[in-house]
Write a protein that holds these residues in place. Structure first.
Motif, PDB file in Angstrom:
ATOM      1  N   ASP A   9       4.109   7.096   2.668  1.00  0.00           N
ATOM      2  CA  ASP A   9       4.387   5.830   3.329  1.00  0.00           C
ATOM      3  C   ASP A   9       4.205   4.658   2.371  1.00  0.00           C
ATOM      4  O   ASP A   9       3.358   4.716   1.482  1.00  0.00           O
ATOM      5  N   VAL A  10       4.997   3.642   2.576  1.00  0.00           N
ATOM      6  CA  VAL A  10       4.833   2.383   1.840  1.00  0.00           C
ATOM      7  C   VAL A  10       4.830   1.255   2.864  1.00  0.00           C
ATOM      8  O   VAL A  10       5.787   1.100   3.613  1.00  0.00           O
ATOM      9  N   VAL A  11       3.731   0.534   2.937  1.00  0.00           N
ATOM     10  CA  VAL A  11       3.629  -0.552   3.922  1.00  0.00           C
ATOM     11  C   VAL A  11       3.097  -1.819   3.272  1.00  0.00           C
ATOM     12  O   VAL A  11       2.405  -1.763   2.254  1.00  0.00           O
ATOM     13  N   ARG A  12       3.421  -2.941   3.881  1.00  0.00           N
ATOM     14  CA  ARG A  12       2.875  -4.210   3.420  1.00  0.00           C
ATOM     15  C   ARG A  12       1.349  -4.163   3.523  1.00  0.00           C
ATOM     16  O   ARG A  12       0.797  -3.613   4.471  1.00  0.00           O
ATOM     17  N   PHE A  13       0.707  -4.762   2.543  1.00  0.00           N
ATOM     18  CA  PHE A  13      -0.751  -4.720   2.522  1.00  0.00           C
ATOM     19  C   PHE A  13      -1.364  -5.280   3.804  1.00  0.00           C
ATOM     20  O   PHE A  13      -2.295  -4.714   4.358  1.00  0.00           O
ATOM     21  N   GLU A  14      -0.841  -6.413   4.282  1.00  0.00           N
ATOM     22  CA  GLU A  14      -1.420  -7.022   5.490  1.00  0.00           C
ATOM     23  C   GLU A  14      -1.214  -6.149   6.729  1.00  0.00           C
ATOM     24  O   GLU A  14      -2.025  -6.161   7.646  1.00  0.00           O
ATOM     25  N   HIS A  27       5.345  -3.588  -9.332  1.00  0.00           N
ATOM     26  CA  HIS A  27       5.058  -2.181  -9.603  1.00  0.00           C
ATOM     27  C   HIS A  27       5.269  -1.241  -8.422  1.00  0.00           C
ATOM     28  O   HIS A  27       5.105  -0.034  -8.556  1.00  0.00           O
ATOM     29  N   ARG A  28       5.608  -1.806  -7.282  1.00  0.00           N
ATOM     30  CA  ARG A  28       5.781  -0.960  -6.095  1.00  0.00           C
ATOM     31  C   ARG A  28       6.784   0.161  -6.342  1.00  0.00           C
ATOM     32  O   ARG A  28       6.521   1.333  -6.067  1.00  0.00           O
ATOM     33  N   GLU A  29       7.934  -0.216  -6.893  1.00  0.00           N
ATOM     34  CA  GLU A  29       8.982   0.777  -7.089  1.00  0.00           C
ATOM     35  C   GLU A  29       8.559   1.838  -8.105  1.00  0.00           C
ATOM     36  O   GLU A  29       8.784   3.034  -7.912  1.00  0.00           O
ATOM     37  N   HIS A  30       7.937   1.389  -9.165  1.00  0.00           N
ATOM     38  CA  HIS A  30       7.492   2.307 -10.217  1.00  0.00           C
ATOM     39  C   HIS A  30       6.481   3.323  -9.678  1.00  0.00           C
ATOM     40  O   HIS A  30       6.589   4.533  -9.907  1.00  0.00           O
ATOM     41  N   LEU A  31       5.498   2.834  -8.956  1.00  0.00           N
ATOM     42  CA  LEU A  31       4.472   3.719  -8.418  1.00  0.00           C
ATOM     43  C   LEU A  31       5.030   4.631  -7.323  1.00  0.00           C
ATOM     44  O   LEU A  31       4.679   5.803  -7.240  1.00  0.00           O
ATOM     45  N   ALA A  32       5.918   4.070  -6.506  1.00  0.00           N
ATOM     46  CA  ALA A  32       6.527   4.874  -5.442  1.00  0.00           C
ATOM     47  C   ALA A  32       7.373   5.997  -6.040  1.00  0.00           C
ATOM     48  O   ALA A  32       7.381   7.123  -5.542  1.00  0.00           O
ATOM     49  N   GLN A  33       8.045   5.684  -7.121  1.00  0.00           N
ATOM     50  CA  GLN A  33       8.871   6.696  -7.768  1.00  0.00           C
ATOM     51  C   GLN A  33       8.006   7.796  -8.381  1.00  0.00           C
ATOM     52  O   GLN A  33       8.305   8.984  -8.281  1.00  0.00           O
ATOM     53  N   PHE A  34       6.903   7.386  -8.991  1.00  0.00           N
ATOM     54  CA  PHE A  34       5.968   8.333  -9.596  1.00  0.00           C
ATOM     55  C   PHE A  34       5.485   9.342  -8.550  1.00  0.00           C
ATOM     56  O   PHE A  34       5.467  10.550  -8.777  1.00  0.00           O
ATOM     57  N   LEU A  35       5.112   8.846  -7.381  1.00  0.00           N
ATOM     58  CA  LEU A  35       4.640   9.721  -6.308  1.00  0.00           C
ATOM     59  C   LEU A  35       5.803  10.478  -5.666  1.00  0.00           C
ATOM     60  O   LEU A  35       5.669  11.649  -5.304  1.00  0.00           O
ATOM     61  N   LYS A  55      -4.381   9.408   0.492  1.00  0.00           N
ATOM     62  CA  LYS A  55      -4.869   8.621  -0.624  1.00  0.00           C
ATOM     63  C   LYS A  55      -4.026   7.358  -0.667  1.00  0.00           C
ATOM     64  O   LYS A  55      -2.873   7.364  -0.244  1.00  0.00           O
ATOM     65  N   THR A  56      -4.579   6.281  -1.177  1.00  0.00           N
ATOM     66  CA  THR A  56      -3.791   5.053  -1.234  1.00  0.00           C
ATOM     67  C   THR A  56      -3.828   4.444  -2.629  1.00  0.00           C
ATOM     68  O   THR A  56      -4.848   4.478  -3.314  1.00  0.00           O
ATOM     69  N   TRP A  57      -2.686   3.934  -3.003  1.00  0.00           N
ATOM     70  CA  TRP A  57      -2.560   3.107  -4.202  1.00  0.00           C
ATOM     71  C   TRP A  57      -2.116   1.743  -3.739  1.00  0.00           C
ATOM     72  O   TRP A  57      -1.367   1.611  -2.777  1.00  0.00           O
ATOM     73  N   LEU A  58      -2.570   0.744  -4.475  1.00  0.00           N
ATOM     74  CA  LEU A  58      -2.135  -0.617  -4.200  1.00  0.00           C
ATOM     75  C   LEU A  58      -1.110  -1.013  -5.255  1.00  0.00           C
ATOM     76  O   LEU A  58      -1.211  -0.597  -6.405  1.00  0.00           O
ATOM     77  N   ALA A  59      -0.151  -1.798  -4.846  1.00  0.00           N
ATOM     78  CA  ALA A  59       0.878  -2.204  -5.797  1.00  0.00           C
ATOM     79  C   ALA A  59       1.283  -3.660  -5.587  1.00  0.00           C
ATOM     80  O   ALA A  59       1.359  -4.129  -4.455  1.00  0.00           O
ATOM     81  N   CYS A  60       1.536  -4.340  -6.682  1.00  0.00           N
ATOM     82  CA  CYS A  60       2.140  -5.667  -6.606  1.00  0.00           C
ATOM     83  C   CYS A  60       3.641  -5.476  -6.412  1.00  0.00           C
ATOM     84  O   CYS A  60       4.151  -4.349  -6.474  1.00  0.00           O
ATOM     85  N   VAL A  83       0.856  -1.178   0.000  1.00  0.00           N
ATOM     86  CA  VAL A  83       0.000   0.000   0.000  1.00  0.00           C
ATOM     87  C   VAL A  83       0.893   1.229   0.000  1.00  0.00           C
ATOM     88  O   VAL A  83       1.794   1.354   0.840  1.00  0.00           O
ATOM     89  N   LEU A  84       0.651   2.108  -0.954  1.00  0.00           N
ATOM     90  CA  LEU A  84       1.379   3.376  -1.010  1.00  0.00           C
ATOM     91  C   LEU A  84       0.433   4.477  -0.560  1.00  0.00           C
ATOM     92  O   LEU A  84      -0.605   4.698  -1.183  1.00  0.00           O
ATOM     93  N   ALA A  85       0.786   5.118   0.538  1.00  0.00           N
ATOM     94  CA  ALA A  85      -0.039   6.198   1.060  1.00  0.00           C
ATOM     95  C   ALA A  85       0.547   7.518   0.581  1.00  0.00           C
ATOM     96  O   ALA A  85       1.745   7.748   0.690  1.00  0.00           O
ATOM     97  N   TRP A  86      -0.314   8.372   0.031  1.00  0.00           N
ATOM     98  CA  TRP A  86       0.196   9.626  -0.519  1.00  0.00           C
ATOM     99  C   TRP A  86      -0.780  10.765  -0.278  1.00  0.00           C
ATOM    100  O   TRP A  86      -1.929  10.569   0.113  1.00  0.00           O
ATOM    101  N   ASN A  87      -0.281  11.946  -0.521  1.00  0.00           N
ATOM    102  CA  ASN A  87      -1.050  13.163  -0.266  1.00  0.00           C
ATOM    103  C   ASN A  87      -0.578  14.237  -1.229  1.00  0.00           C
ATOM    104  O   ASN A  87       0.619  14.486  -1.349  1.00  0.00           O
ATOM    105  N   ASN A  88      -1.501  14.841  -1.918  1.00  0.00           N
ATOM    106  CA  ASN A  88      -1.174  15.973  -2.779  1.00  0.00           C
ATOM    107  C   ASN A  88      -1.534  17.252  -2.046  1.00  0.00           C
ATOM    108  O   ASN A  88      -2.709  17.569  -1.887  1.00  0.00           O
ATOM    109  N   PRO A  89      -0.507  17.979  -1.567  1.00  0.00           N
ATOM    110  CA  PRO A  89      -0.778  19.155  -0.726  1.00  0.00           C
ATOM    111  C   PRO A  89      -1.586  20.245  -1.429  1.00  0.00           C
ATOM    112  O   PRO A  89      -2.168  21.106  -0.769  1.00  0.00           O
TER     113      PRO A  89
END
Ligand SMILES: [Zn+2]
Length: 75
Positions: free
Chosen positions: A62-67, A46-54, A38-43, A23-29
């Motif tokens: 934040d990036v945390v394990r889904f569980e 794609h975790r690195e790709h999405l994390a880099q985008f944000l 806001k949250t995005w889910l990633a396999c 789970v990638l937690a993000w916020n657009n100020p």
């Protein structure tokens, strides 16, 4: 590779059907209040790709394990 369980969350990456591992937690100020998440889910793939985008936009919080994300907060 088709997952028959509609309850299984899948990766937010475009066209990806893999189960979410992160789970990638993000916020657009500009549009969100500071405490909003806001949250995005990633396999795994794609975790690195999405994390880099944000991350390059300064949105990533934040990036945390889904569980772990599903665990109760502040209980
Ligand atoms: Zn993916």
């Amino acid at each position: 590779m088709i997952n028959p369980d509609p309850e299984t969350p899948i990766c937010s990456a475009k066209g990806c059907r893999a189960p979410a591992e992160w789970v990638l937690a993000w916020n657009n100020p500009k549009i969100h209040t500071p405490e909003r998440r806001k949250t995005w889910l990633a396999c795994e793939e794609h975790r690195e790709h999405l994390a880099q985008f944000l991350g390059v936009r300064g949105f990533l919080k934040d990036v945390v394990r889904f569980e772990e994300w599903q665990a109760p907060e502040g209980a």
